[in-house]
Design an enzyme around this catalytic site. Sequence first.
Site, PDB file in Angstrom:
ATOM      1  N   GLN A   1      -4.386  -1.475   9.727  1.00 29.29           N
ATOM      2  CA  GLN A   1      -4.194  -2.902   9.181  1.00 29.29           C
ATOM      3  C   GLN A   1      -4.985  -3.768   9.959  1.00 29.29           C
ATOM      4  O   GLN A   1      -4.459  -4.043  11.309  1.00 29.29           O
ATOM      5  CB  GLN A   1      -2.700  -3.271   8.734  1.00 29.29           C
ATOM      6  CG  GLN A   1      -2.580  -4.438   8.100  1.00 29.29           C
ATOM      7  CD  GLN A   1      -3.350  -4.416   6.672  1.00 29.29           C
ATOM      8  OE1 GLN A   1      -3.283  -3.609   5.803  1.00 29.29           O
ATOM      9  NE2 GLN A   1      -3.942  -5.557   6.311  1.00 29.29           N
TER      10      GLN A   1
ATOM     11  N   LYS B   1       0.838  -1.265  -0.030  1.00 30.28           N
ATOM     12  CA  LYS B   1      -0.127  -0.056  -0.011  1.00 30.28           C
ATOM     13  C   LYS B   1       0.948   1.059   0.027  1.00 30.28           C
ATOM     14  O   LYS B   1       0.699   2.169  -0.743  1.00 30.28           O
ATOM     15  CB  LYS B   1      -0.897   0.048   1.264  1.00 30.28           C
ATOM     16  CG  LYS B   1      -1.898  -0.910   1.159  1.00 30.28           C
ATOM     17  CD  LYS B   1      -2.950  -1.252   2.439  1.00 30.28           C
ATOM     18  CE  LYS B   1      -3.897  -2.272   2.135  1.00 30.28           C
ATOM     19  NZ  LYS B   1      -4.292  -2.895   3.368  1.00 30.28           N
TER      20      LYS B   1
ATOM     21  N   ASP C   1     -11.082   3.134   4.401  1.00 28.69           N
ATOM     22  CA  ASP C   1     -11.153   1.831   4.137  1.00 28.69           C
ATOM     23  C   ASP C   1     -12.870   1.433   3.976  1.00 28.69           C
ATOM     24  O   ASP C   1     -13.348   0.535   3.907  1.00 28.69           O
ATOM     25  CB  ASP C   1     -10.593   0.989   5.293  1.00 28.69           C
ATOM     26  CG  ASP C   1      -9.451   0.228   5.038  1.00 28.69           C
ATOM     27  OD1 ASP C   1      -9.282  -0.184   3.983  1.00 28.69           O
ATOM     28  OD2 ASP C   1      -8.640  -0.170   6.022  1.00 28.69           O
TER      29      ASP C   1
END
Length: 294
Positions: free
Chosen positions: A97, A53, A120
């Site tokens: 994460q 990422k 997200d």
Amino acid sequence: MSAVLIDGKRIAEEIRDELVQKVILLKQKGVIPGLAVILVGDNPASISYVTAKEKACAEIGMKSFETRMAENTSEETLLERIAECNRDPNVHGILVQLPLPRHIDEHRVIEAIDPNKDVDGFTPVNLGRMLLEQPCFIPCTPFGIIELLKRSGVPTNGARAVVVGRSNIVGKPLANLFLRKSVNATVTVCHTGTRDLGSHVREADIVVACAGAPGLVSVDMIKPGACIIDVGVNRVPDSTKKKGYRLCGDVDFEGASQIAGWITPVPGGVGPMTITMLLSNTIDAAARISNIAL
Ligand code: NAP
């Protein structure tokens, strides 16, 4: 192989080329989109996702701010770091994460993220807005799957879609996107409580396997000509590989590709799209926060 291979890597590159133009536009107005990436612990898969990422951000001219925290970090310390990111004007998107270590309450952590920076799309606010089709951040994997279908010319209007998996980050939001009028599919969601999975999958024009179970969708379950989207990323032991394992999805790729109409590979299908939609959401967040129309 008779199925058309949906090349997620190529489609992701196409989208990233479009995103570069948006980054240039934002930079001309003095804004560099910035993504805060927070990793707790040293799970090898999580480290590789986070690294990918950050690399993707750099490649299109965005900034990423990495925070690595030890496995035994307290929930309070993590929440403090999130609060700092919420306040930081250089941070437009925040990614924690997952999975988090067991002693940390994942829901509490996600809810601490400012919904305007929740790229997200996991906060209750964004999930609620998604349901109501209000402006929001759509979770990256489902968002990427819909883009893959659109850009590959897979018909969705009136199609029967079967989603195998009901997680909050993939299956549930995806099923909801399939319901939108702009997609217009008829959806069935399967899970471990589903009786006779094959009977459902055999009806599907579009199958999305997101269970994390290698070989779950076998060739006898697939309707000829169906579109197969394989989200699963499973490590299976393989002594011929240097790392001792290989990656595979949830679908019997060899068999399915003989009769399906379209199919995604693992790796190189959904994965690159997930990262690309994260970049896209972060750019949108930067534009919204800075009041710039893109
Ligand atoms: P998850 O939270 O573990 O959810 C898995 C879902 O699949 C659950 O709803 C579970 O049902 C269902 N399931 C598991 N085994 C099943 C079986 N044998 N039959 C029917 N349903 C079954 O997983 P996730 O986070 O959604 O991820 C799913 C997979 O996608 C994983 O392999 C993950 O690595 C991969 N993934 C890939 C990407 C990407 O970008 N490529 C992104 C996210 C996830 P219950 O609810 O009944 O337990």
